[in-house]
Design a protein around this motif. Structure first.
Motif, short mmCIF file in Angstrom:
data_model
loop_
_atom_site.label_atom_id
_atom_site.label_comp_id
_atom_site.label_asym_id
_atom_site.label_seq_id
_atom_site.Cartn_x
_atom_site.Cartn_y
_atom_site.Cartn_z
N LYS A 45 -41.93 -9.34 -1.64
CA LYS A 45 -41.88 -9.50 -0.09
C LYS A 45 -40.32 -10.31 0.31
O LYS A 45 -40.04 -10.08 1.59
N LEU A 46 -39.64 -10.75 -0.62
CA LEU A 46 -38.58 -11.57 -0.35
C LEU A 46 -37.48 -10.50 0.23
O LEU A 46 -37.50 -9.44 -0.23
N PRO A 47 -36.57 -10.87 1.30
CA PRO A 47 -35.60 -10.00 1.70
C PRO A 47 -34.65 -9.57 0.58
O PRO A 47 -34.26 -10.31 -0.31
N PHE A 48 -34.15 -8.15 0.80
CA PHE A 48 -32.92 -7.97 -0.06
C PHE A 48 -31.56 -8.63 0.08
O PHE A 48 -31.29 -9.00 1.31
N PRO A 253 -35.05 3.84 -1.81
CA PRO A 253 -33.89 3.47 -1.16
C PRO A 253 -33.98 3.46 0.42
O PRO A 253 -33.26 2.97 1.27
N LYS A 254 -34.87 4.26 0.84
CA LYS A 254 -35.23 4.65 2.09
C LYS A 254 -36.27 3.36 2.76
O LYS A 254 -35.91 2.89 3.62
N THR A 255 -37.28 3.15 2.15
CA THR A 255 -38.15 2.17 2.55
C THR A 255 -38.04 0.72 1.86
O THR A 255 -38.68 -0.23 2.37
N GLY A 256 -37.36 0.69 0.68
CA GLY A 256 -37.43 -0.51 0.15
C GLY A 256 -38.71 -0.92 -0.79
O GLY A 256 -38.73 -1.90 -1.30
N GLU A 257 -39.76 0.11 -0.79
CA GLU A 257 -40.99 -0.19 -1.54
C GLU A 257 -40.71 -0.13 -2.92
O GLU A 257 -39.94 0.84 -3.43
N PRO A 258 -41.03 -1.17 -3.84
CA PRO A 258 -41.14 -0.74 -5.08
C PRO A 258 -41.67 0.61 -5.80
O PRO A 258 -42.68 1.08 -5.35
N LEU A 259 -41.16 1.16 -6.69
CA LEU A 259 -41.54 2.43 -7.27
C LEU A 259 -42.16 2.13 -8.37
O LEU A 259 -41.63 1.30 -9.21
N PRO A 260 -43.22 3.17 -8.91
CA PRO A 260 -43.57 2.92 -10.30
C PRO A 260 -42.68 3.46 -11.30
O PRO A 260 -41.66 4.01 -10.99
N ASP A 261 -42.70 2.68 -12.60
CA ASP A 261 -41.86 2.84 -13.73
C ASP A 261 -41.66 4.41 -13.96
O ASP A 261 -42.62 5.23 -13.89
N GLY A 262 -40.68 4.90 -14.26
CA GLY A 262 -40.53 6.39 -14.63
C GLY A 262 -39.85 7.23 -13.23
O GLY A 262 -39.14 8.09 -13.22
N LEU A 267 -31.68 0.72 -8.05
CA LEU A 267 -31.78 -0.36 -8.83
C LEU A 267 -31.54 -1.74 -8.02
O LEU A 267 -30.55 -1.78 -7.27
N VAL A 268 -32.38 -2.43 -8.04
CA VAL A 268 -32.30 -3.83 -7.54
C VAL A 268 -32.22 -4.90 -8.46
O VAL A 268 -33.13 -4.74 -9.32
N ILE A 269 -31.19 -6.03 -8.55
CA ILE A 269 -31.08 -6.66 -9.63
C ILE A 269 -31.34 -8.13 -9.08
O ILE A 269 -30.77 -8.53 -8.04
N ARG A 281 -32.59 -10.14 -5.44
CA ARG A 281 -33.00 -8.96 -5.00
C ARG A 281 -31.87 -8.18 -4.60
O ARG A 281 -31.74 -7.60 -3.37
N TYR A 282 -30.71 -8.00 -5.23
CA TYR A 282 -29.44 -7.31 -4.74
C TYR A 282 -29.53 -5.61 -4.98
O TYR A 282 -29.65 -5.30 -5.96
N ARG A 283 -29.20 -5.11 -3.85
CA ARG A 283 -29.38 -3.75 -3.93
C ARG A 283 -27.96 -3.15 -4.26
O ARG A 283 -26.97 -3.22 -3.42
N THR A 284 -28.22 -2.34 -5.64
CA THR A 284 -26.86 -2.05 -6.00
C THR A 284 -26.59 -0.84 -5.76
O THR A 284 -25.33 -0.47 -5.90
N HIS A 285 -27.30 -0.06 -5.04
CA HIS A 285 -27.05 1.35 -4.54
C HIS A 285 -26.90 2.39 -5.73
O HIS A 285 -26.31 3.50 -5.52
#
Ligand code: ZN
Length: 410
Positions: A45-48, A253-262, A267-269, A281-285
Protein backbone atom coordinates in the motif's frame (compact mmCIF):
# COMPACT_ATOMS: atom_id res chain seq x y z
CA UNK A 1 6.44 -12.83 -5.62
CA UNK A 2 6.15 -13.70 -1.97
CA UNK A 3 8.34 -11.50 0.19
CA UNK A 4 10.66 -13.50 2.44
CA UNK A 5 10.85 -12.84 6.15
CA UNK A 6 14.39 -11.56 5.75
CA UNK A 7 13.33 -9.16 3.00
CA UNK A 8 10.46 -7.86 5.12
CA UNK A 9 12.73 -7.29 8.11
CA UNK A 10 15.27 -5.40 5.99
CA UNK A 11 12.60 -3.25 4.36
CA UNK A 12 10.99 -2.46 7.70
CA UNK A 13 14.35 -1.50 9.17
CA UNK A 14 15.04 0.72 6.21
CA UNK A 15 11.64 2.42 6.41
CA UNK A 16 12.15 3.13 10.11
CA UNK A 17 15.56 4.65 9.45
CA UNK A 18 14.41 6.75 6.49
CA UNK A 19 11.40 8.22 8.26
CA UNK A 20 13.36 9.12 11.39
CA UNK A 21 15.84 11.46 9.68
CA UNK A 22 15.56 14.38 7.32
CA UNK A 23 15.67 12.96 3.79
CA UNK A 24 13.73 12.37 0.59
CA UNK A 25 11.67 9.51 2.03
CA UNK A 26 10.81 11.32 5.25
CA UNK A 27 8.85 13.76 3.11
CA UNK A 28 7.63 11.13 0.66
CA UNK A 29 6.22 8.90 3.41
CA UNK A 30 4.92 11.68 5.62
CA UNK A 31 1.74 10.71 7.47
CA UNK A 32 2.29 6.97 6.99
CA UNK A 33 2.51 4.94 10.19
CA UNK A 34 5.52 2.69 9.64
CA UNK A 35 4.76 0.68 12.81
CA UNK A 36 1.45 -0.33 11.25
CA UNK A 37 3.21 -2.10 8.37
CA UNK A 38 2.95 -5.71 9.47
CA UNK A 39 3.23 -7.73 6.27
CA UNK A 40 3.66 -7.75 2.51
CA UNK A 41 0.14 -6.48 1.80
CA UNK A 42 0.72 -3.44 4.05
CA UNK A 43 3.97 -2.80 2.21
CA UNK A 44 2.11 -2.97 -1.10
CA UNK A 45 0.00 0.00 0.00
CA UNK A 46 3.05 2.27 0.19
CA UNK A 47 3.28 4.89 -2.56
CA UNK A 48 5.47 4.20 -5.58
CA UNK A 49 8.64 6.15 -6.30
CA UNK A 50 8.78 7.54 -9.84
CA UNK A 51 11.66 8.70 -11.98
CA UNK A 52 10.08 12.17 -11.83
CA UNK A 53 10.46 12.15 -8.00
CA UNK A 54 14.15 11.38 -8.44
CA UNK A 55 14.57 14.15 -10.97
CA UNK A 56 12.92 16.64 -8.63
CA UNK A 57 15.43 15.68 -5.96
CA UNK A 58 18.26 16.99 -8.19
CA UNK A 59 21.08 17.46 -7.36
CA UNK A 60 21.60 15.57 -4.07
CA UNK A 61 18.13 15.34 -2.58
CA UNK A 62 18.17 11.54 -2.56
CA UNK A 63 21.17 11.40 -0.24
CA UNK A 64 20.17 9.43 2.87
CA UNK A 65 23.51 9.47 4.75
CA UNK A 66 25.86 12.26 5.96
CA UNK A 67 28.26 13.77 3.41
CA UNK A 68 31.33 11.98 4.75
CA UNK A 69 29.81 8.59 3.90
CA UNK A 70 29.40 9.37 0.17
CA UNK A 71 32.29 8.20 -2.01
CA UNK A 72 30.91 8.74 -5.50
CA UNK A 73 27.92 9.69 -7.58
CA UNK A 74 26.47 8.31 -10.78
CA UNK A 75 23.91 9.86 -13.02
CA UNK A 76 21.33 8.47 -15.38
CA UNK A 77 21.23 9.99 -18.84
CA UNK A 78 18.86 12.89 -18.76
CA UNK A 79 17.08 12.50 -22.09
CA UNK A 80 14.28 14.71 -20.79
CA UNK A 81 16.31 17.49 -19.19
CA UNK A 82 17.29 17.21 -15.55
CA UNK A 83 19.38 14.11 -14.84
CA UNK A 84 19.00 11.90 -11.79
CA UNK A 85 21.96 11.84 -9.40
CA UNK A 86 22.52 8.74 -7.31
CA UNK A 87 25.01 9.03 -4.41
CA UNK A 88 26.88 5.84 -3.34
CA UNK A 89 28.56 4.91 -0.06
CA UNK A 90 31.58 2.57 0.01
CA UNK A 91 29.22 -0.23 1.07
CA UNK A 92 26.98 0.45 -1.94
CA UNK A 93 30.00 0.23 -4.26
CA UNK A 94 31.14 -3.00 -2.56
CA UNK A 95 27.66 -4.55 -2.71
CA UNK A 96 27.41 -3.68 -6.38
CA UNK A 97 30.79 -5.36 -7.02
CA UNK A 98 29.64 -8.50 -5.20
CA UNK A 99 26.45 -8.62 -7.29
CA UNK A 100 28.33 -8.01 -10.52
CA UNK A 101 30.92 -10.69 -9.73
CA UNK A 102 28.01 -13.08 -9.19
CA UNK A 103 26.77 -12.20 -12.69
CA UNK A 104 30.11 -13.17 -14.19
CA UNK A 105 30.10 -16.40 -12.20
CA UNK A 106 26.55 -17.19 -13.29
CA UNK A 107 27.80 -16.82 -16.87
CA UNK A 108 30.66 -19.22 -16.18
CA UNK A 109 33.35 -16.52 -16.31
CA UNK A 110 36.37 -17.20 -14.04
CA UNK A 111 39.47 -15.33 -12.87
CA UNK A 112 41.38 -16.88 -15.78
CA UNK A 113 39.22 -15.00 -18.26
CA UNK A 114 40.23 -11.73 -19.87
CA UNK A 115 37.38 -9.32 -19.86
CA UNK A 116 37.12 -6.77 -22.66
CA UNK A 117 34.90 -3.91 -21.51
CA UNK A 118 33.44 -1.65 -24.20
CA UNK A 119 30.58 0.20 -22.42
CA UNK A 120 31.46 3.80 -21.52
CA UNK A 121 33.14 4.92 -18.32
CA UNK A 122 32.10 8.11 -16.57
CA UNK A 123 28.96 9.42 -14.95
CA UNK A 124 26.87 6.51 -16.01
CA UNK A 125 27.17 3.14 -14.39
CA UNK A 126 28.05 0.88 -17.32
CA UNK A 127 31.81 0.55 -17.82
CA UNK A 128 32.77 1.00 -14.20
CA UNK A 129 30.25 -1.65 -13.12
CA UNK A 130 31.69 -4.24 -15.49
CA UNK A 131 35.14 -3.26 -14.20
CA UNK A 132 34.25 -3.52 -10.50
CA UNK A 133 32.72 -6.97 -10.84
CA UNK A 134 35.62 -8.35 -12.86
CA UNK A 135 38.21 -7.02 -10.41
CA UNK A 136 36.22 -8.40 -7.49
CA UNK A 137 36.33 -11.81 -9.16
CA UNK A 138 40.01 -11.46 -9.90
CA UNK A 139 39.92 -11.54 -13.70
CA UNK A 140 42.13 -9.40 -15.92
CA UNK A 141 40.16 -6.51 -17.35
CA UNK A 142 40.76 -4.58 -20.54
CA UNK A 143 38.97 -1.28 -19.87
CA UNK A 144 38.46 -0.12 -23.46
CA UNK A 145 35.32 1.97 -23.32
CA UNK A 146 33.43 2.50 -26.58
CA UNK A 147 34.61 3.42 -30.06
CA UNK A 148 37.80 3.12 -32.13
CA UNK A 149 37.11 -0.22 -33.76
CA UNK A 150 40.69 -0.68 -35.02
CA UNK A 151 42.08 -0.42 -31.52
CA UNK A 152 39.30 -2.60 -30.08
CA UNK A 153 40.08 -5.43 -32.47
CA UNK A 154 43.82 -5.12 -32.09
CA UNK A 155 43.60 -5.26 -28.28
CA UNK A 156 41.10 -8.10 -28.52
CA UNK A 157 43.61 -10.13 -30.54
CA UNK A 158 46.79 -9.15 -28.68
CA UNK A 159 45.33 -9.43 -25.18
CA UNK A 160 43.45 -12.59 -26.18
CA UNK A 161 40.20 -11.32 -24.67
CA UNK A 162 37.82 -14.18 -23.83
CA UNK A 163 34.79 -12.20 -22.65
CA UNK A 164 33.23 -9.28 -24.49
CA UNK A 165 31.07 -6.84 -22.52
CA UNK A 166 29.05 -4.61 -24.82
CA UNK A 167 25.67 -3.28 -25.83
CA UNK A 168 23.95 -5.47 -28.40
CA UNK A 169 24.44 -2.95 -31.19
CA UNK A 170 28.16 -2.56 -30.48
CA UNK A 171 28.63 -6.33 -30.22
CA UNK A 172 26.98 -6.68 -33.62
CA UNK A 173 29.18 -3.96 -35.10
CA UNK A 174 32.33 -5.69 -33.81
CA UNK A 175 31.09 -9.09 -35.02
CA UNK A 176 30.49 -7.74 -38.51
CA UNK A 177 33.85 -6.02 -38.56
CA UNK A 178 35.62 -9.23 -37.52
CA UNK A 179 33.86 -11.13 -40.31
CA UNK A 180 34.67 -8.40 -42.86
CA UNK A 181 38.36 -8.40 -41.97
CA UNK A 182 38.51 -12.20 -41.90
CA UNK A 183 40.24 -12.23 -38.50
CA UNK A 184 37.80 -14.63 -36.82
CA UNK A 185 40.52 -17.24 -36.14
CA UNK A 186 42.59 -14.69 -34.21
CA UNK A 187 39.73 -13.80 -31.89
CA UNK A 188 39.58 -15.86 -28.68
CA UNK A 189 36.19 -14.73 -27.40
CA UNK A 190 34.05 -17.38 -25.69
CA UNK A 191 31.34 -15.34 -24.05
CA UNK A 192 29.47 -12.12 -24.61
CA UNK A 193 27.81 -10.21 -21.79
CA UNK A 194 25.31 -7.89 -23.30
CA UNK A 195 23.58 -5.13 -21.44
CA UNK A 196 21.37 -2.12 -21.39
CA UNK A 197 18.99 -2.42 -24.34
CA UNK A 198 16.22 -4.65 -25.54
CA UNK A 199 17.30 -6.85 -28.41
CA UNK A 200 15.49 -9.35 -30.54
CA UNK A 201 16.16 -13.05 -30.98
CA UNK A 202 17.33 -12.43 -34.56
CA UNK A 203 20.08 -10.04 -33.47
CA UNK A 204 21.09 -12.39 -30.66
CA UNK A 205 21.53 -15.25 -33.13
CA UNK A 206 23.56 -13.10 -35.51
CA UNK A 207 25.97 -11.96 -32.80
CA UNK A 208 26.32 -15.46 -31.36
CA UNK A 209 26.95 -16.99 -34.80
CA UNK A 210 29.34 -14.35 -36.08
CA UNK A 211 31.43 -14.29 -32.90
CA UNK A 212 30.98 -17.96 -32.03
CA UNK A 213 30.21 -17.12 -28.40
CA UNK A 214 27.53 -17.82 -25.79
CA UNK A 215 25.56 -14.71 -24.92
CA UNK A 216 24.23 -13.52 -21.58
CA UNK A 217 21.76 -10.70 -20.91
CA UNK A 218 22.76 -8.55 -17.99
CA UNK A 219 20.17 -6.37 -16.30
CA UNK A 220 20.41 -3.20 -14.27
CA UNK A 221 19.66 0.50 -14.07
CA UNK A 222 21.59 3.43 -12.66
CA UNK A 223 18.90 4.21 -10.10
CA UNK A 224 19.43 0.74 -8.60
CA UNK A 225 23.25 0.31 -8.46
CA UNK A 226 23.69 -0.12 -12.24
CA UNK A 227 24.11 -3.17 -14.48
CA UNK A 228 24.78 -6.38 -12.59
CA UNK A 229 21.60 -6.96 -10.60
CA UNK A 230 20.52 -9.89 -12.78
CA UNK A 231 21.73 -12.15 -15.60
CA UNK A 232 20.68 -15.34 -17.37
CA UNK A 233 22.44 -18.66 -16.75
CA UNK A 234 23.36 -21.28 -19.37
CA UNK A 235 19.81 -22.64 -19.39
CA UNK A 236 18.64 -19.32 -20.79
CA UNK A 237 15.33 -19.38 -18.94
CA UNK A 238 15.17 -15.72 -17.97
CA UNK A 239 17.51 -13.71 -15.75
CA UNK A 240 18.36 -14.67 -12.18
CA UNK A 241 18.33 -11.66 -9.86
CA UNK A 242 19.84 -11.11 -6.44
CA UNK A 243 16.95 -11.19 -4.02
CA UNK A 244 19.23 -10.80 -1.00
CA UNK A 245 19.92 -7.21 -2.13
CA UNK A 246 16.68 -6.36 -3.93
CA UNK A 247 12.97 -6.98 -3.72
CA UNK A 248 11.17 -7.26 -7.07
CA UNK A 249 7.44 -6.80 -7.65
CA UNK A 250 5.50 -6.94 -10.91
CA UNK A 251 2.54 -4.55 -11.09
CA UNK A 252 -0.08 -3.66 -13.63
CA UNK A 253 1.40 -0.53 -15.22
CA UNK A 254 -2.01 1.12 -15.51
CA UNK A 255 -3.49 0.38 -12.08
CA UNK A 256 -0.38 -0.29 -9.99
CA UNK A 257 -1.95 -3.48 -8.61
CA UNK A 258 0.47 -6.36 -7.91
CA UNK A 259 0.26 -9.14 -10.51
CA UNK A 260 0.61 -12.87 -9.90
CA UNK A 261 3.88 -14.62 -10.81
CA UNK A 262 4.07 -15.39 -14.51
CA UNK A 263 2.05 -12.39 -15.64
CA UNK A 264 3.71 -9.60 -17.59
CA UNK A 265 3.73 -6.17 -16.03
CA UNK A 266 6.02 -3.40 -14.83
CA UNK A 267 9.03 -4.25 -12.69
CA UNK A 268 9.07 -2.35 -9.38
CA UNK A 269 12.25 -2.51 -7.29
CA UNK A 270 12.90 -1.93 -3.60
CA UNK A 271 16.50 -1.89 -2.39
CA UNK A 272 17.08 -3.90 0.79
CA UNK A 273 20.40 -2.52 2.03
CA UNK A 274 21.38 0.43 -0.14
CA UNK A 275 22.69 3.34 1.94
CA UNK A 276 23.45 6.34 -0.28
CA UNK A 277 20.13 6.47 -2.09
CA UNK A 278 17.75 3.69 -1.04
CA UNK A 279 14.64 3.24 -3.14
CA UNK A 280 11.21 2.07 -2.06
CA UNK A 281 8.89 0.67 -4.75
CA UNK A 282 10.69 2.27 -7.67
CA UNK A 283 8.80 2.08 -10.99
CA UNK A 284 11.36 0.98 -13.59
CA UNK A 285 9.00 1.21 -16.61
CA UNK A 286 10.53 -2.10 -17.74
CA UNK A 287 8.07 -4.80 -18.74
CA UNK A 288 8.83 -8.33 -17.63
CA UNK A 289 7.41 -11.14 -15.49
CA UNK A 290 8.48 -13.31 -12.60
CA UNK A 291 9.27 -16.78 -13.94
CA UNK A 292 7.65 -19.23 -11.54
CA UNK A 293 9.44 -22.33 -10.27
CA UNK A 294 13.09 -23.26 -10.07
CA UNK A 295 15.67 -23.03 -12.83
CA UNK A 296 17.15 -26.32 -14.07
CA UNK A 297 20.59 -24.90 -13.13
CA UNK A 298 19.66 -25.39 -9.48
CA UNK A 299 20.29 -21.77 -8.46
CA UNK A 300 17.99 -20.60 -5.68
CA UNK A 301 17.99 -17.05 -7.03
CA UNK A 302 14.60 -16.24 -8.55
CA UNK A 303 14.17 -15.21 -12.18
CA UNK A 304 12.55 -12.52 -14.27
CA UNK A 305 12.05 -12.76 -18.01
CA UNK A 306 14.29 -10.78 -20.33
CA UNK A 307 13.00 -7.22 -20.64
CA UNK A 308 10.03 -7.38 -23.00
CA UNK A 309 9.68 -3.64 -23.58
CA UNK A 310 8.88 -0.37 -21.89
CA UNK A 311 5.55 0.44 -20.29
CA UNK A 312 5.30 3.53 -22.52
CA UNK A 313 4.90 1.16 -25.49
CA UNK A 314 2.00 -0.69 -23.90
CA UNK A 315 -1.70 -0.29 -24.66
CA UNK A 316 -4.70 -1.73 -22.88
CA UNK A 317 -7.50 -3.06 -25.09
CA UNK A 318 -10.59 -4.87 -23.73
CA UNK A 319 -8.86 -5.21 -20.37
CA UNK A 320 -5.76 -6.85 -21.85
CA UNK A 321 -2.31 -5.30 -21.80
CA UNK A 322 -0.65 -5.48 -25.21
CA UNK A 323 2.89 -4.45 -26.09
CA UNK A 324 4.77 -4.52 -29.38
CA UNK A 325 7.30 -7.22 -28.46
CA UNK A 326 4.44 -9.74 -28.06
CA UNK A 327 3.43 -9.08 -31.65
CA UNK A 328 7.06 -9.28 -32.83
CA UNK A 329 7.31 -12.64 -31.16
CA UNK A 330 4.04 -13.89 -32.61
CA UNK A 331 5.00 -12.92 -36.17
CA UNK A 332 8.42 -14.55 -35.86
CA UNK A 333 6.80 -18.01 -35.87
CA UNK A 334 4.34 -17.48 -38.70
CA UNK A 335 5.47 -18.53 -42.14
CA UNK A 336 4.55 -16.06 -44.85
CA UNK A 337 4.30 -13.10 -42.45
CA UNK A 338 7.05 -10.47 -42.39
CA UNK A 339 8.18 -8.69 -39.24
CA UNK A 340 6.49 -5.45 -40.33
CA UNK A 341 3.13 -4.60 -38.81
CA UNK A 342 0.95 -1.79 -37.59
CA UNK A 343 -1.76 -1.77 -34.95
CA UNK A 344 -4.78 0.56 -35.01
CA UNK A 345 -7.04 0.80 -32.01
CA UNK A 346 -10.40 2.48 -32.41
CA UNK A 347 -13.48 2.93 -30.32
CA UNK A 348 -16.68 2.28 -32.29
CA UNK A 349 -20.25 1.78 -31.06
CA UNK A 350 -19.13 1.56 -27.46
CA UNK A 351 -16.39 -1.01 -27.92
CA UNK A 352 -12.69 -1.18 -28.65
CA UNK A 353 -11.61 -2.56 -31.99
CA UNK A 354 -8.08 -3.63 -32.74
CA UNK A 355 -6.90 -3.89 -36.33
CA UNK A 356 -3.57 -5.51 -37.14
CA UNK A 357 -1.98 -4.72 -40.49
CA UNK A 358 0.74 -7.21 -41.40
CA UNK A 359 2.96 -7.32 -44.44
CA UNK A 360 2.85 -10.78 -45.99
CA UNK A 361 5.14 -12.34 -48.54
CA UNK A 362 4.25 -12.21 -52.23
CA UNK A 363 3.38 -15.88 -52.60
CA UNK A 364 1.40 -16.08 -49.36
CA UNK A 365 -2.36 -16.48 -49.65
CA UNK A 366 -3.95 -13.38 -48.13
CA UNK A 367 -7.18 -15.14 -47.20
CA UNK A 368 -5.39 -17.99 -45.47
CA UNK A 369 -3.02 -15.58 -43.75
CA UNK A 370 -5.94 -13.62 -42.38
CA UNK A 371 -7.16 -16.74 -40.57
CA UNK A 372 -3.75 -17.94 -39.44
CA UNK A 373 -2.85 -14.52 -38.05
CA UNK A 374 -6.28 -14.08 -36.45
CA UNK A 375 -5.99 -17.39 -34.62
CA UNK A 376 -2.40 -16.71 -33.58
CA UNK A 377 -3.32 -13.27 -32.25
CA UNK A 378 -6.24 -14.64 -30.24
CA UNK A 379 -4.07 -17.41 -28.81
CA UNK A 380 -1.09 -15.21 -27.96
CA UNK A 381 -2.70 -11.94 -26.90
CA UNK A 382 -6.04 -13.20 -25.68
CA UNK A 383 -8.43 -10.97 -27.64
CA UNK A 384 -9.77 -10.94 -31.19
CA UNK A 385 -8.30 -8.65 -33.84
CA UNK A 386 -9.30 -7.68 -37.34
CA UNK A 387 -6.43 -8.80 -39.57
CA UNK A 388 -5.52 -6.88 -42.71
CA UNK A 389 -2.76 -8.53 -44.72
CA UNK A 390 -0.86 -6.07 -46.94
CA UNK A 391 2.03 -6.43 -49.40
CA UNK A 392 5.67 -6.08 -48.49
CA UNK A 393 6.70 -2.43 -48.43
CA UNK A 394 3.20 -1.06 -47.90
CA UNK A 395 3.63 -0.07 -44.26
CA UNK A 396 5.80 2.90 -43.27
CA UNK A 397 9.23 1.97 -41.88
CA UNK A 398 10.22 3.30 -38.48
CA UNK A 399 13.12 2.80 -36.10
CA UNK A 400 10.89 3.07 -33.08
CA UNK A 401 8.69 0.17 -32.08
CA UNK A 402 6.15 2.37 -30.36
CA UNK A 403 5.22 4.16 -33.59
CA UNK A 404 3.71 0.91 -34.86
CA UNK A 405 0.81 1.25 -32.48
CA UNK A 406 -1.79 3.93 -33.10
CA UNK A 407 -4.34 4.41 -30.38
CA UNK A 408 -7.19 6.45 -31.86
CA UNK A 409 -9.50 6.09 -28.88
CA UNK A 410 -8.67 9.29 -27.05
ZN1 ZN B 1 19.49 -20.84 -13.95
Amino acid sequence: MKMTERQFTLIKKQLEKLTSQECFYQKKLEGIDIDAIKDQSDFEKLPFTWKGDLREAYPLGLKAVPDEKIVRIHSSSGTTGTPVIIPYTQKDVDDWAVMFARCYEMAGVTNLDRIHITPGYGLWTAGIGFQLGAERMGAMTIPMGPGNTDKQLRMMMDMESTVLCATSSYALLLAEEIAKRGIGDRIKLKKGIIGSERWGEKMRRRIADELGVSLYDIYGLTEVYGPGIGINCDHNTGMHYWDDYLYFEIVDPKTGEPLPDGEVGELVITTLCKEGAPLIRYRTHDLTRIIPGECPCGSKFPRIDVILGRTDDMVKVKGVNIFPSQIDEMLKDIEGASSEYQVMIDHLDGKDILTLFVEIEKDANAYAMEHILGDAFKAKIGIAAIIKPVSIGELPRSEKKSTRVFDNRY
